[in-house]
Every structure is written in structure tokens, then in C-alpha cells.
Design a protein around this motif. Structure first.
Motif, PDB file in Angstrom:
ATOM      1  N   LEU A  22      16.001 -48.866  60.533  1.00  0.00           N
ATOM      2  CA  LEU A  22      17.016 -49.911  60.596  1.00  0.00           C
ATOM      3  C   LEU A  22      18.236 -49.465  59.785  1.00  0.00           C
ATOM      4  N   PRO A  23      19.432 -49.937  60.169  1.00  0.00           N
ATOM      5  CA  PRO A  23      20.653 -49.480  59.503  1.00  0.00           C
ATOM      6  C   PRO A  23      20.733 -49.915  58.045  1.00  0.00           C
ATOM      7  N   VAL A  24      21.262 -49.021  57.222  1.00  0.00           N
ATOM      8  CA  VAL A  24      21.463 -49.334  55.803  1.00  0.00           C
ATOM      9  C   VAL A  24      22.901 -49.058  55.351  1.00  0.00           C
ATOM     10  N   ASN A  25      23.646 -48.282  56.113  1.00  0.00           N
ATOM     11  CA  ASN A  25      24.991 -47.891  55.688  1.00  0.00           C
ATOM     12  C   ASN A  25      25.935 -49.072  55.533  1.00  0.00           C
ATOM     13  N   ASP A  26      25.665 -50.156  56.263  1.00  0.00           N
ATOM     14  CA  ASP A  26      26.566 -51.306  56.200  1.00  0.00           C
ATOM     15  C   ASP A  26      25.988 -52.466  55.393  1.00  0.00           C
ATOM     16  N   LEU A  27      24.952 -52.196  54.597  1.00  0.00           N
ATOM     17  CA  LEU A  27      24.427 -53.256  53.735  1.00  0.00           C
ATOM     18  C   LEU A  27      25.515 -53.701  52.769  1.00  0.00           C
ATOM     19  N   PRO A  28      25.639 -55.010  52.557  1.00  0.00           N
ATOM     20  CA  PRO A  28      26.645 -55.462  51.596  1.00  0.00           C
ATOM     21  C   PRO A  28      26.273 -55.039  50.180  1.00  0.00           C
ATOM     22  N   ASP A  29      27.285 -54.855  49.347  1.00  0.00           N
ATOM     23  CA  ASP A  29      27.031 -54.521  47.940  1.00  0.00           C
ATOM     24  C   ASP A  29      26.267 -55.646  47.259  1.00  0.00           C
ATOM     25  N   ASN A  30      26.615 -56.866  47.635  1.00  0.00           N
ATOM     26  CA  ASN A  30      25.999 -58.043  47.062  1.00  0.00           C
ATOM     27  C   ASN A  30      24.929 -58.547  48.033  1.00  0.00           C
ATOM     28  N   LEU A  31      23.684 -58.573  47.617  1.00  0.00           N
ATOM     29  CA  LEU A  31      22.586 -59.007  48.482  1.00  0.00           C
ATOM     30  C   LEU A  31      22.181 -60.454  48.194  1.00  0.00           C
ATOM     31  N   ASP A  32      23.163 -61.290  47.843  1.00  0.00           N
ATOM     32  CA  ASP A  32      22.859 -62.677  47.491  1.00  0.00           C
ATOM     33  C   ASP A  32      22.173 -63.443  48.615  1.00  0.00           C
ATOM     34  N   ASP A  33      22.447 -63.102  49.855  1.00  0.00           N
ATOM     35  CA  ASP A  33      21.842 -63.809  50.985  1.00  0.00           C
ATOM     36  C   ASP A  33      20.718 -63.001  51.631  1.00  0.00           C
ATOM     37  N   PHE A  34      20.121 -62.110  50.852  1.00  0.00           N
ATOM     38  CA  PHE A  34      18.953 -61.356  51.301  1.00  0.00           C
ATOM     39  C   PHE A  34      17.748 -61.810  50.489  1.00  0.00           C
ATOM     40  N   LEU A  35      16.582 -61.782  51.104  1.00  0.00           N
ATOM     41  CA  LEU A  35      15.333 -62.134  50.432  1.00  0.00           C
ATOM     42  C   LEU A  35      14.339 -60.994  50.584  1.00  0.00           C
ATOM     43  N   VAL A  36      13.442 -60.885  49.623  1.00  0.00           N
ATOM     44  CA  VAL A  36      12.346 -59.922  49.719  1.00  0.00           C
ATOM     45  C   VAL A  36      11.022 -60.640  49.550  1.00  0.00           C
ATOM     46  N   ALA A  37      10.006 -60.050  50.154  1.00  0.00           N
ATOM     47  CA  ALA A  37       8.625 -60.477  49.935  1.00  0.00           C
ATOM     48  C   ALA A  37       8.008 -59.444  48.998  1.00  0.00           C
ATOM     49  N   ILE A  38       7.409 -59.935  47.919  1.00  0.00           N
ATOM     50  CA  ILE A  38       6.811 -59.066  46.904  1.00  0.00           C
ATOM     51  C   ILE A  38       5.311 -59.334  46.854  1.00  0.00           C
ATOM     52  N   GLN A  39       4.547 -58.254  46.918  1.00  0.00           N
ATOM     53  CA  GLN A  39       3.104 -58.360  46.739  1.00  0.00           C
ATOM     54  C   GLN A  39       2.664 -57.193  45.866  1.00  0.00           C
ATOM     55  N   ASN A  40       1.876 -57.502  44.857  1.00  0.00           N
ATOM     56  CA  ASN A  40       1.424 -56.478  43.908  1.00  0.00           C
ATOM     57  C   ASN A  40       2.607 -55.692  43.348  1.00  0.00           C
ATOM     58  N   GLN A  41       3.688 -56.400  43.033  1.00  0.00           N
ATOM     59  CA  GLN A  41       4.898 -55.830  42.444  1.00  0.00           C
ATOM     60  C   GLN A  41       5.578 -54.796  43.340  1.00  0.00           C
ATOM     61  N   LYS A  42       5.356 -54.912  44.652  1.00  0.00           N
ATOM     62  CA  LYS A  42       5.943 -53.985  45.619  1.00  0.00           C
ATOM     63  C   LYS A  42       6.683 -54.785  46.688  1.00  0.00           C
ATOM     64  N   VAL A  43       7.871 -54.306  47.092  1.00  0.00           N
ATOM     65  CA  VAL A  43       8.606 -54.924  48.190  1.00  0.00           C
ATOM     66  C   VAL A  43       7.867 -54.603  49.492  1.00  0.00           C
ATOM     67  N   VAL A  44       7.376 -55.658  50.143  1.00  0.00           N
ATOM     68  CA  VAL A  44       6.638 -55.461  51.395  1.00  0.00           C
ATOM     69  C   VAL A  44       7.399 -56.007  52.604  1.00  0.00           C
ATOM     70  N   GLY A  45       8.507 -56.715  52.335  1.00  0.00           N
ATOM     71  CA  GLY A  45       9.308 -57.239  53.431  1.00  0.00           C
ATOM     72  C   GLY A  45      10.694 -57.606  52.954  1.00  0.00           C
ATOM     73  N   VAL A  46      11.620 -57.680  53.902  1.00  0.00           N
ATOM     74  CA  VAL A  46      13.005 -58.023  53.590  1.00  0.00           C
ATOM     75  C   VAL A  46      13.608 -58.756  54.788  1.00  0.00           C
ATOM     76  N   ALA A  47      14.542 -59.639  54.503  1.00  0.00           N
ATOM     77  CA  ALA A  47      15.338 -60.301  55.544  1.00  0.00           C
ATOM     78  C   ALA A  47      16.703 -60.594  54.955  1.00  0.00           C
ATOM     79  N   GLY A  48      17.731 -60.413  55.768  1.00  0.00           N
ATOM     80  CA  GLY A  48      19.078 -60.632  55.289  1.00  0.00           C
ATOM     81  C   GLY A  48      19.850 -61.592  56.158  1.00  0.00           C
ATOM     82  N   LEU A  49      20.850 -62.194  55.553  1.00  0.00           N
ATOM     83  CA  LEU A  49      21.730 -63.124  56.241  1.00  0.00           C
ATOM     84  C   LEU A  49      23.162 -62.749  55.904  1.00  0.00           C
ATOM     85  N   GLU A  50      23.979 -62.661  56.932  1.00  0.00           N
ATOM     86  CA  GLU A  50      25.416 -62.513  56.742  1.00  0.00           C
ATOM     87  C   GLU A  50      26.050 -63.778  57.297  1.00  0.00           C
TER      88      GLU A  50
END
Length: 143
Positions: A22-50
Motif C-alpha cells: 500500500l502507498p506510503v509516500n503520500d502519508l500525511p506528516d500528522n497522523l491525527d486521523d489515523f488509528l492503529v490496532a495494538i496487540q502484544n505491544q505490536k502494531v497489527v493493523g492501521v486505518a487512516g482518514l483524510e
């Protein structure tokens, strides 16, 4: 599993998105509207909103392969949808090449690119990151 704000996990998010092609070059500097799923202190999922006016662009929904079919994507999508509604957005849009059937089951409808509001069409996702062959989908949010 916990869902939390994504900003402190930017490098882990980039690694997960790249691993899922999935693309990463255009990720915003500020990820305020992005969420992560954390399990066992590891990022296992992500979703973003623009946000573009009254509309949201769902992007970067990805789950680590070891955690698929465990409801991670569903929880992330639900939280993004709830937050979109609470911000007063009237619809969510997305582009996908691989997950249209998943989003069909989640209440998104397939639409033409010409049905997307101009402000969303001007996003990097629509204008140059995702190929024109990507399926465009929309979900109207409850007011």
C-alpha cells in the motif's frame, strides 16, 4: 487488542503498509486521523482518514497477515466510521484494488469516479497514487 491514535507508531505503520504493498509516500506528516490496532505491544493493523470538507477518504486500512480474520479490520473500520460521523462527515470514500468484496459487506457501494466530490478527487490517492483501475466505493454516514 487496543485501538489508539497512530502518531507515535509512524515507522511501524509505514512498515506494515509497505509489506501489504500500500502507498506510503503520500502519508500525511500528522497522523491525527489515523488509528492503529495494538496487540502484544505490536502494531497489527492501521486505518487512516483524510478529511475534505464534509467528506472522508478512508485509506491505508491494513492488517498484518497473522491477525487477519480476527476482527481487527472490522474494529478499525468501525472506529473510523464513528469518528467520521462525530466530525460531521456525510460520507466516506475509498479506492481499492483488492478488497472491494470486503467493503461491499461493510455497507460501501461501488460508484464511478465521476460521483466523487471534487475535493476528494483532488486528493493524492485519487489524483495520482491509486491507478484508475481501482474500484471506487462510498458509504453514506448517518446524521
Amino acid at each position: 487488542m487496543i485501538i489508539e491514535q497512530a502518531q507515535p507508531y509512524k515507522q511501524e505503520i509505514i512498515a506494515l503498509l509497505e509489506s501489504q504493498k500500500l502507498p506510503v509516500n503520500d502519508l500525511p506528516d500528522n497522523l491525527d486521523d489515523f488509528l492503529v490496532a495494538i496487540q502484544n505491544q505490536k502494531v497489527v493493523g492501521v486505518a487512516g482518514l483524510e478529511i475534505y470538507g464534509n467528506f472522508g477518504l478512508l485509506r491505508s486500512l491494513a492488517v498484518h497477515p497473522e491477525f487477519r480474520n480476527a476482527g481487527v479490520a472490522q474494529q478499525l473500520l468501525q472506529r473510523i466510521t464513528e469518528e467520521s460521523s462525530s466530525k460531521g462527515l456525510v460520507a466516506l470514500y475509498l479506492l481499492t484494488e483488492t478488497a472491494a468484496d470486503y467493503f461491499d459487506r461493510k455497507g460501501f457501494l461501488r460508484i464511478g469516479r465521476d460521483e466523487v466530490p471534487p475535493e476528494v478527487q483532488q486528493s493524492s490517492e485519487f489524483s495520482h497514487v491509486c491507478p484508475v483501475s481501482a474500484i471506487v466505493m462510498k458509504k453514506t454516514l448517518k446524521k
